[in-house]
Scaffold this active site. Sequence first.
Site, PDB file in Angstrom:
ATOM      1  N   ASP A  58      42.284  27.967  18.044  1.00 42.33           N
ATOM      2  CA  ASP A  58      41.734  29.267  18.437  1.00 42.33           C
ATOM      3  C   ASP A  58      42.829  30.326  18.580  1.00 42.33           C
ATOM      4  O   ASP A  58      44.031  29.997  18.638  1.00 42.33           O
ATOM      5  CB  ASP A  58      40.983  29.104  19.770  1.00 42.33           C
ATOM      6  N   ASP A 114      31.132  33.621  17.440  1.00 44.10           N
ATOM      7  CA  ASP A 114      30.692  33.059  18.720  1.00 44.10           C
ATOM      8  C   ASP A 114      29.201  33.308  18.943  1.00 44.10           C
ATOM      9  O   ASP A 114      28.624  32.788  19.898  1.00 44.10           O
ATOM     10  CB  ASP A 114      31.478  33.694  19.876  1.00 44.10           C
TER      11      ASP A 114
HETATM   12  C1  GLA Z   1      36.743  31.193  21.961  1.00 40.73           C
HETATM   13  C2  GLA Z   1      35.950  30.434  20.921  1.00 40.73           C
HETATM   14  C3  GLA Z   1      34.857  29.647  21.577  1.00 40.73           C
HETATM   15  C4  GLA Z   1      35.439  28.728  22.612  1.00 40.73           C
HETATM   16  C5  GLA Z   1      36.267  29.514  23.604  1.00 40.73           C
HETATM   17  C6  GLA Z   1      36.995  28.604  24.555  1.00 40.73           C
HETATM   18  O1  GLA Z   1      36.004  32.216  22.519  1.00 40.73           O
HETATM   19  O2  GLA Z   1      35.444  31.286  19.947  1.00 40.73           O
HETATM   20  O3  GLA Z   1      34.130  28.903  20.611  1.00 40.73           O
HETATM   21  O4  GLA Z   1      36.231  27.747  21.989  1.00 40.73           O
HETATM   22  O5  GLA Z   1      37.233  30.319  22.952  1.00 40.73           O
HETATM   23  O6  GLA Z   1      37.732  29.304  25.487  1.00 40.73           O
END
Ligand code: GLA
Length: 697
Positions: free
Chosen positions: A452, A520
Amino acid sequence: MIETGDNGRLWLLSGRSSSYALHLTDRDELLHLHWGPRITAAAAEALAREPLPPHWPFESRLDGREEYPVEGGPRFVRPALSVRTGQERGTAWDFTGSEIAGDELRLGFTDPVNGLAIVLHHRMRDAFDIVERWTTASHQGAAGEVELLRADAATWTLPERDGWRLSQLHGRWAAESRLVRGDLTPGEKVLGSRRGHTGHQHLPWVALDAEGAATEESGEVYGCALAWSGSWRIVVQHLPDGRVQINGGAGYDDSGLVLLGPGEAYTSPVFAGLWSAQGFGGASREWHAWQLAHVVPRAAEPRPVLYNSWEATLFDISEEQQRTLAHRAADLGVELFVVDDGWFGARTHDAAGLGDWTPNPARFPDGLKPLADEVHGLGMRFGIWVEPEMVNPDSELYRAHPDWVQFQPGRERTEFRNQLVLNLARRDVRDHLWQRLDTLLSSAPVDYVKWDFNRCFTEAGWPGEPYPQRLWTEHVHAFYALLDRLRAAHPHVAFESCSGGGGRVDLGVLSRTDQVWASDNTDPLDRLAIQYGFSQLHPARVMAAWVTDSPNTQLNGRVSSLRFRFVSAMAGVLGVGGDLTRWSPAERAEARDWVALYKEIRPVVQLGAQYRLRAPEGGLSAVQYTRGDDSVVLVWLQAQHHGEPPPAVRLRGLDPAASYACRETGAVHSGAVLLHRGLVTGLRGDLDAQVFRLRKE
Ligand code: GLA
C-alpha cells in the site's frame, strides 16, 4: 518488423495491423511520417520525399512534425526535452547513428556544445499494434554538469483531421478511473500528478478519436499510456494549425529531474502508444492482450479468489479472529487469505506502528507463522498487507531515524493519515527496507503481499543533498528496485499494488505486480463505472474486486443483494471482503455457489477478450468475455422503470454462422441472432444481475 529506406535515413516499424514511420532530413531533423494502417517502405519513402508545407514567419516549419521536439532553436511547441547547462538552456542535435536490435530501433544524437547524448528508442512487436517508446540521455562530455529540467519519454504525433475528441480517466479517492470524453480545443490539455505517486486523479492514459467518430466497436482510435508510478505529466497539444502532439514523461513541472555529471545517464519510463481501427473496444483489447503478453508478470496464471477482512474488522484484529475468518473463507472456496493492516508493531489504529514490520506480540504472540500454517492447512495461500514507504511518527523506526523521512529543515512535517514518507532515495533507507521485508517474507510462509501507499508527498526535501529534487524520480526507482529484488528472492510471492485504492495503477507498477486494487469503493454499483473506466486500458486479470457487506459500510449504506455484489466483483479478480462471521448459513451457501461459478468462468474473464456491451450510465450495463469457444456475459440492471423489460443485450465476437448453448437457460441461440437481436436477460427490479455462460456448439 523494422524496415529502412532512403539510404538509412528512414525507418518503418510494422506490427500486426499498423505501421509507424520516421524520417531524418538532410539537416538531421527527425520527422514523424506516419502512424496508422500498415504501409510499405516504398509508400513511406514517397511520404519522405514530400516537401514540408510553406510556413509563415511567425510559425516554425518543424512544429507538429518532429518526433521528439527539444527546447531551443526554431520551435514553439511544448518541448519533450528541456536542458540547462550553467546559464544556458536548450539543446541542438547531430545525428550519430541508428541501431536495430531485434524489434527495437535506437536513434542516436549528440549536442556538440554540451556533450549530451540522446537515444530515442522505439519498439513494435510483430504480433501487436503497440509502439513502446522511451529516451535515454547521457552526459558524454569530459566535465561540467547537464541538468535535465524535463526529459519526456516520447512525443506522439497524430495525423491531420478535422478535429479530435479526447478520452481520459479521471477520479479521486473512492471514485477512480471514470471515463470522460470531450472535444479537444486549441491549446494544451495537461493531465498528471504532482503528488509523488500516480494518483487517484488521472490514470496516465489518453485516447483520441478523429472528429468524435469512433464508437465502441468501430473507427480510428489512438491511445497512449505511461509506465511510471511517480509524479507524471501528459500534455495533449492542439497546435494552431490543428495538428496534435502528445508529450509524456516523469515529473509534473519542468523544474529539474536529474543532474547528470560526466558519464551519468537518465532513462525515461516507457510511453506506449497504439493505433486501432476497431474503436474503443478494439483499442482496449489490444492494450489488454499486450499487457498480458509483455507487461504483467506470470499473466497466463489466473489469479486466485481472495478473502480480506479490512472492511469487516478495520484495525481490530487478532490471531483467533483471523483463524475464525480463515475457516469461514475456506468454506466458501476462497483460495488466498489476506491479513490486512493491524498485524504489526503498535498498529492498533492508524496513528502508530507504521514502519515496524514485526508482528504485534499481543495479537500474534508466536508471529505470523502459526496463522499462515493454519491457512495453508485449509488449502489456501497466505497473504499480508504492508506499506513499506511510510512511517508513523509514533513508531520505533521514526524514533530511531527521524531524518529518514522526506523533510525540509525548519518546516512542518505535514502528516496525512498520521504518517510521513520515507526518503527511499537514501541508500540506508533502501537497505533497511530490503532487510526488513526480506526477513518478513522469510519468517513466515507468505505467498502474497498487498503493498500500500497511503499519502502523497508534501515537504519532499532531502537535507544535505546538493540536488534534492532527484528524490522524486529516485523514490520510484527505489520502489521498483525493492519490488524487483523481493520478487527475485521470493519468486513464489505475488504482489498487489494498492494506494488507498487505485492511487498507483499504471503500466510501470503492473510490470512488477500481479494485480492492483482498483478502488477502496466496494459499493457494487459505483464499482461498475470504476471498472468500466479501468477496462479502457487494463485487463480484468489485474483488477481485484471484493464482495463486501450490505448495507455498504465504507461509503453509502447502499443495500444490495449478494447476487448483485458477486456479479459486480466477478468482472475482475474476485475477492470477498465482508464480515463472514455475520453472514447467515444461507448467505454463505449462496456465496459458495458464486465462488464456484467464478472459478469456472475465471479463465474466460481473466484471460479472454473483453467487450464492453453497454456502458454503466444507462439502466442496463453488460460486459462480455470471449475465449476460444466460450463466452461469459455479465449483466447488471440498476433500476427497472415503468415495468418495461430491459433491452436485449447485443453480443460481440461470436460466429454468426454458429450456434451457442446457454448454460443458464438451456436455450441454444443462433450466433447471428445474439449479435443482431441480442440476448434477452430477463432482469427485473432494482440492482438485479446475471451471469450467462455460452458455448459454441
Ligand atoms: C488503504 C487500502 C485499504 C486498506 C487500508 C489499511 O486505505 O486501500 O484497502 O488496506 O489502507 O490501512
